[in-house]
Design a protein around this motif. Sequence first.
Motif, PDB file in Angstrom:
ATOM      1  N   LYS A   1     -30.189-120.664  -9.722  1.00 40.06           N
ATOM      2  CA  LYS A   1     -29.008-121.081 -10.346  1.00 40.06           C
ATOM      3  C   LYS A   1     -29.347-122.894 -11.054  1.00 40.06           C
ATOM      4  CE  LYS A   1     -23.955-121.720 -10.674  1.00 40.06           C
ATOM      5  NZ  LYS A   1     -22.805-121.739  -9.669  1.00 40.06           N
ATOM      6  N   ALA A   2     -28.997-123.100 -12.041  1.00 35.18           N
ATOM      7  CA  ALA A   2     -28.930-124.550 -12.575  1.00 35.18           C
ATOM      8  C   ALA A   2     -27.726-124.986 -13.222  1.00 35.18           C
ATOM      9  CB  ALA A   2     -30.455-124.862 -13.407  1.00 35.18           C
ATOM     10  N   GLU A   3     -27.261-126.073 -13.056  1.00 36.06           N
ATOM     11  CA  GLU A   3     -25.996-126.525 -13.734  1.00 36.06           C
ATOM     12  C   GLU A   3     -26.137-128.094 -13.900  1.00 36.06           C
ATOM     13  OE1 GLU A   3     -22.243-125.587 -11.393  1.00 36.06           O
ATOM     14  OE2 GLU A   3     -24.037-125.435 -10.048  1.00 36.06           O
ATOM     15  N   LYS A   4     -25.825-128.537 -15.133  1.00 37.96           N
ATOM     16  CA  LYS A   4     -25.698-130.005 -15.228  1.00 37.96           C
ATOM     17  C   LYS A   4     -24.819-130.600 -14.422  1.00 37.96           C
ATOM     18  CE  LYS A   4     -27.886-129.827 -19.838  1.00 37.96           C
ATOM     19  NZ  LYS A   4     -27.916-130.250 -21.162  1.00 37.96           N
TER      20      LYS A   4
ATOM     21  N   GLU B   1     -31.792-136.184 -17.144  1.00 36.90           N
ATOM     22  CA  GLU B   1     -30.471-135.427 -16.852  1.00 36.90           C
ATOM     23  C   GLU B   1     -30.576-135.143 -15.302  1.00 36.90           C
ATOM     24  OE1 GLU B   1     -29.972-132.975 -20.703  1.00 36.90           O
ATOM     25  OE2 GLU B   1     -28.135-133.161 -19.577  1.00 36.90           O
ATOM     26  N   LEU B   2     -29.414-135.366 -14.973  1.00 37.20           N
ATOM     27  CA  LEU B   2     -28.990-134.820 -13.655  1.00 37.20           C
ATOM     28  C   LEU B   2     -28.636-133.497 -13.221  1.00 37.20           C
ATOM     29  CD1 LEU B   2     -27.404-138.112 -12.175  1.00 37.20           C
ATOM     30  CD2 LEU B   2     -29.496-137.468 -11.271  1.00 37.20           C
ATOM     31  N   MET B   3     -29.234-132.687 -12.503  1.00 37.40           N
ATOM     32  CA  MET B   3     -28.791-131.330 -12.467  1.00 37.40           C
ATOM     33  C   MET B   3     -28.785-130.914 -11.177  1.00 37.40           C
ATOM     34  SD  MET B   3     -31.523-129.415 -15.166  1.00 37.40           S
ATOM     35  CE  MET B   3     -30.074-128.255 -15.611  1.00 37.40           C
ATOM     36  N   LYS B   4     -27.725-129.804 -10.801  1.00 37.72           N
ATOM     37  CA  LYS B   4     -27.682-129.098  -9.534  1.00 37.72           C
ATOM     38  C   LYS B   4     -28.268-128.069  -9.704  1.00 37.72           C
ATOM     39  CE  LYS B   4     -23.820-128.273  -6.346  1.00 37.72           C
ATOM     40  NZ  LYS B   4     -22.433-128.171  -6.219  1.00 37.72           N
ATOM     41  N   ILE B   5     -29.260-128.092  -8.601  1.00 36.90           N
ATOM     42  CA  ILE B   5     -30.135-126.696  -8.818  1.00 36.90           C
ATOM     43  C   ILE B   5     -29.828-125.927  -7.320  1.00 36.90           C
ATOM     44  CG2 ILE B   5     -32.833-126.123  -8.764  1.00 36.90           C
ATOM     45  CD1 ILE B   5     -31.818-127.317 -11.298  1.00 36.90           C
ATOM     46  N   THR B   6     -29.689-124.723  -7.526  1.00 31.46           N
ATOM     47  CA  THR B   6     -29.702-123.959  -6.409  1.00 31.46           C
ATOM     48  C   THR B   6     -30.878-123.105  -6.280  1.00 31.46           C
ATOM     49  OG1 THR B   6     -27.133-123.679  -6.818  1.00 31.46           O
ATOM     50  CG2 THR B   6     -28.210-121.924  -5.302  1.00 31.46           C
ATOM     51  N   LYS B   7     -31.251-123.000  -4.980  1.00 25.33           N
ATOM     52  CA  LYS B   7     -32.556-122.456  -4.772  1.00 25.33           C
ATOM     53  C   LYS B   7     -32.417-121.319  -3.445  1.00 25.33           C
ATOM     54  CE  LYS B   7     -35.103-126.417  -5.883  1.00 25.33           C
ATOM     55  NZ  LYS B   7     -36.009-127.444  -5.494  1.00 25.33           N
ATOM     56  N   THR B   8     -33.127-120.417  -3.507  1.00 23.53           N
ATOM     57  CA  THR B   8     -33.117-119.336  -2.298  1.00 23.53           C
ATOM     58  C   THR B   8     -34.366-119.503  -1.591  1.00 23.53           C
ATOM     59  OG1 THR B   8     -31.536-117.936  -3.398  1.00 23.53           O
ATOM     60  CG2 THR B   8     -32.682-117.196  -1.720  1.00 23.53           C
TER      61      THR B   8
END
Lengths: 174, 71
Positions: free
Chosen positions: B58-61, B42-49
């Motif tokens: 944060k993680a979103e599909k 699955e493709l996810m948008k991963i936010t990293k600090t």
Amino acid sequence: MVKVTYSHRLLIDYDFVKWISTCSGRLKIDIIKWMLRTNKNSKDNTEEQIVILDEDFNKLCAEGIIKDNDIMRGCMFSCDLPSKLRKIAPLIDLGEFNKLPIEFRRLILGTLLTSKPPFQSIFMTTKESKLKHVSPSAYSTFLSRITKLQINNEEEAIIVLREFFTKYSMEHER
Amino acid sequence: MTFELTFSEIELASTAQKFVAFSPDFCTEEAKKLIMSSQGDELMKITKTMASPIKITKAEKVTDEMLANAL
């Protein structure tokens, strides 16, 4: 995780991305999805199966054509060509290189992509932009010697992207 | 001297799962739940600090709506 070997590296330009932004809803979503999958699930060139010149990518961002930088960076690798050239040819005169027309610099990048697996590349652009890259006689002479670089217009590009996605889907189904 | 940067990337869920497995303390519980319950491809948008260390915040599909609004 599915890893796919694709037949060609793909090079795109400003005009191609701008054209995608004008496509109707479902087609636009599909094209971007196909590009994401091609880039992310590539076996030989993960994250870099689809390449664009830094200059083209930055212009798309500056003009607001790219609205979601994260998604579009996932679709393509923004290549700093002068730095790449400096690594492989440290003595190159980048001052002179950067004076070359952008169309020619794209063709050079497309050619460079053929030096690594899968050793073939397709430059995907628009019909109008394709003419700018093949019509000048200097470019056509250059291109005639580079048999592993082909230039596709929008309609031909869609076929390639769809085929690549189909290949991914078939691997995924196994 | 400190340095902090927040950024997002599109990743396969399997890549994010490897990160979480390697560094389970460097991911919020909410993001961890979504990442670990997703299919590997699955493709996810991963936010990293990026501070010290890098942490998933944060993680979103990836959705069709995100793709439609990308250009």
